[in-house]
Design a protein around this motif. Structure first.
Motif, short mmCIF file in Angstrom:
data_model
loop_
_atom_site.label_atom_id
_atom_site.label_comp_id
_atom_site.label_asym_id
_atom_site.label_seq_id
_atom_site.Cartn_x
_atom_site.Cartn_y
_atom_site.Cartn_z
N TYR A 124 0.65 -1.28 -0.06
CA TYR A 124 0.04 0.05 -0.13
C TYR A 124 0.93 1.41 0.00
CZ TYR A 124 -3.94 -3.23 1.19
OH TYR A 124 -4.88 -4.31 0.77
N GLY A 125 2.05 0.93 0.13
CA GLY A 125 3.06 2.32 -0.03
C GLY A 125 2.85 3.07 -1.07
N SER A 126 2.71 2.35 -2.20
CA SER A 126 2.41 3.16 -3.63
C SER A 126 1.17 3.90 -3.52
CB SER A 126 2.73 2.24 -4.92
OG SER A 126 1.68 1.23 -4.87
N VAL A 127 0.41 3.59 -2.83
CA VAL A 127 -0.97 4.10 -2.70
C VAL A 127 -0.82 5.25 -2.05
CG1 VAL A 127 -3.34 4.14 -1.72
CG2 VAL A 127 -2.35 2.05 -3.10
N LEU A 128 -0.06 5.43 -0.97
CA LEU A 128 0.15 6.52 -0.07
C LEU A 128 1.06 7.47 -0.69
CD1 LEU A 128 0.55 7.99 2.60
CD2 LEU A 128 2.45 6.71 3.48
N LEU A 129 2.00 6.90 -1.44
CA LEU A 129 2.64 8.08 -2.23
C LEU A 129 2.11 9.03 -3.41
CD1 LEU A 129 5.83 8.92 -2.00
CD2 LEU A 129 6.15 6.99 -3.87
N ALA A 130 1.11 7.99 -3.98
CA ALA A 130 0.14 8.69 -4.96
C ALA A 130 -0.60 9.66 -4.35
CB ALA A 130 -0.63 7.47 -5.80
N MET A 131 -1.14 9.31 -3.28
CA MET A 131 -2.06 10.20 -2.40
C MET A 131 -1.37 11.47 -1.98
SD MET A 131 -4.20 7.56 -0.21
CE MET A 131 -6.02 8.14 0.05
N LYS A 132 -0.14 11.30 -1.64
CA LYS A 132 0.65 12.78 -1.12
C LYS A 132 0.65 13.52 -2.59
CE LYS A 132 4.25 12.05 1.77
NZ LYS A 132 5.36 11.55 2.51
N VAL A 133 1.20 12.88 -3.64
CA VAL A 133 1.48 13.61 -5.14
C VAL A 133 0.10 14.33 -5.10
CG1 VAL A 133 1.71 13.52 -7.51
CG2 VAL A 133 3.34 12.20 -5.65
N TYR A 134 -0.99 13.61 -5.23
CA TYR A 134 -2.32 14.23 -5.69
C TYR A 134 -2.65 15.29 -4.73
CZ TYR A 134 -2.82 9.82 -8.30
OH TYR A 134 -2.55 8.73 -8.98
N LEU A 135 -2.60 15.27 -3.31
CA LEU A 135 -2.86 16.17 -2.57
C LEU A 135 -1.75 17.53 -2.92
CD1 LEU A 135 -3.32 14.79 0.98
CD2 LEU A 135 -4.85 16.02 -0.20
N TRP A 136 -0.44 17.34 -3.09
CA TRP A 136 0.48 18.10 -3.39
C TRP A 136 0.06 18.92 -4.61
CZ3 TRP A 136 3.67 18.43 -7.82
CH2 TRP A 136 4.73 19.02 -7.72
N GLU A 137 -0.33 17.99 -5.71
CA GLU A 137 -0.73 18.76 -6.90
C GLU A 137 -1.95 19.58 -6.71
OE1 GLU A 137 -0.30 16.19 -10.87
OE2 GLU A 137 -1.66 15.36 -9.13
N ALA A 138 -2.98 19.17 -5.84
CA ALA A 138 -4.38 20.05 -5.56
C ALA A 138 -4.19 21.39 -5.00
CB ALA A 138 -5.11 19.44 -4.57
N VAL A 139 -2.91 21.46 -4.04
CA VAL A 139 -2.67 22.56 -3.45
C VAL A 139 -1.44 23.45 -4.17
CG1 VAL A 139 -1.40 23.41 -1.39
CG2 VAL A 139 -2.97 21.67 -1.15
N CYS A 140 -0.59 23.00 -4.86
CA CYS A 140 0.40 23.83 -5.48
C CYS A 140 0.50 23.91 -6.87
CB CYS A 140 1.68 22.88 -4.86
SG CYS A 140 2.03 22.77 -3.27
N VAL A 141 -0.16 22.90 -7.37
CA VAL A 141 -0.04 23.10 -9.00
C VAL A 141 -1.44 23.40 -9.64
CG1 VAL A 141 0.25 21.56 -11.17
CG2 VAL A 141 1.58 21.11 -8.84
N PHE A 142 -2.54 22.85 -9.54
CA PHE A 142 -3.78 23.15 -10.14
C PHE A 142 -4.33 24.36 -9.78
CE2 PHE A 142 -4.37 18.22 -9.83
CZ PHE A 142 -3.63 17.95 -11.00
N SER A 143 -4.74 24.79 -11.05
CA SER A 143 -5.23 26.19 -10.87
C SER A 143 -6.94 26.13 -10.90
CB SER A 143 -5.13 27.14 -12.09
OG SER A 143 -5.64 28.20 -12.51
N ASP A 144 -7.29 27.32 -10.35
CA ASP A 144 -9.03 27.42 -10.28
C ASP A 144 -9.57 27.69 -11.84
OD1 ASP A 144 -9.01 26.90 -7.72
OD2 ASP A 144 -8.90 29.11 -7.24
N SER A 145 -8.72 28.28 -12.56
CA SER A 145 -9.20 28.43 -13.90
C SER A 145 -8.02 27.89 -15.10
CB SER A 145 -9.29 29.79 -14.22
OG SER A 145 -8.16 30.62 -13.74
N PRO A 146 -8.18 26.62 -15.22
CA PRO A 146 -6.99 26.15 -16.18
C PRO A 146 -7.18 26.30 -17.39
CG PRO A 146 -8.84 24.56 -15.80
CD PRO A 146 -8.94 25.70 -14.70
#
Length: 161
Positions: A23-45
């Motif tokens: 399940y470690g890869s699941v945890l790593l993916a979740m961390k990346v997805y959260l990081w993206e949500a906060v740091c990468v994705f824009s409200d108006s892509p």
């Protein structure tokens, strides 16, 4: 921004602390997805269609000297909400593409460029370099935030090798 991300990542780590290694890869993916949500994705892509996505993939693949001696992966549009990227192709959900724009294309392109190694440190490095180049995001800031969230460090959860 950073405080909320750290709290969410801490909670995920608590939930998965005693889970089997697979399940470690699941945890790593979740961390990346959260990081993206906060740091990468824009409200108006910025809108991206399949042809534009394929053009970015082709240009990046060519600029890297046709990695592995293979042609650029072909971009395919899918229904639903799942996206994935492999050497065999990049599959993008039209709803995800509309919602997240170019960063979702770059996320999926980073997988084959990092030899499909899940969401580990090499994937993060490649993805951040793509974001800096194509979205003109601050590479040093993204690398710093990824380090804070321990996504660039080899951890027990990283099962990419």
């Amino acid at each position: 921004m950073l405080t909320g991300l750290k709290k969410a990542l801490t909670r995920i780590a608590e939930l998965y602390r005693d889970t089997p290694a697979r399940y470690g890869s699941v945890l790593l993916a979740m961390k990346v997805y959260l990081w993206e949500a906060v740091c990468v994705f824009s409200d108006s892509p910025q809108p991206v269609d399949r042809e534009s996505a394929q053009s970015v993939v082709n240009q990046e693949w060519c600029s890297r000297g046709h990695p592995y001696g293979l042609p650029a992966p072909q971009v395919r549009m899918e229904s639903g909400t799942t996206c994935w990227g492999r050497l065999s192709g990049i599959h993008l959900s039209s709803s995800m593409l509309k919602r997240f724009g170019l960063p979702i294309v770059l996320h999926e392109l980073a997988h084959p460029l990092a030899l499909n190694q899940g969401h580990g440190p090499e994937f993060i490095r490649v993805y951040i370099s793509l974001l800096a180049k194509w979205c003109r995001m601050d590479e040093a800031m993204l690398l710093g935030l990824a380090r804070v969230d321990e996504m660039l460090e080899k951890t027990a959860c990283d099962t990419s090798e």
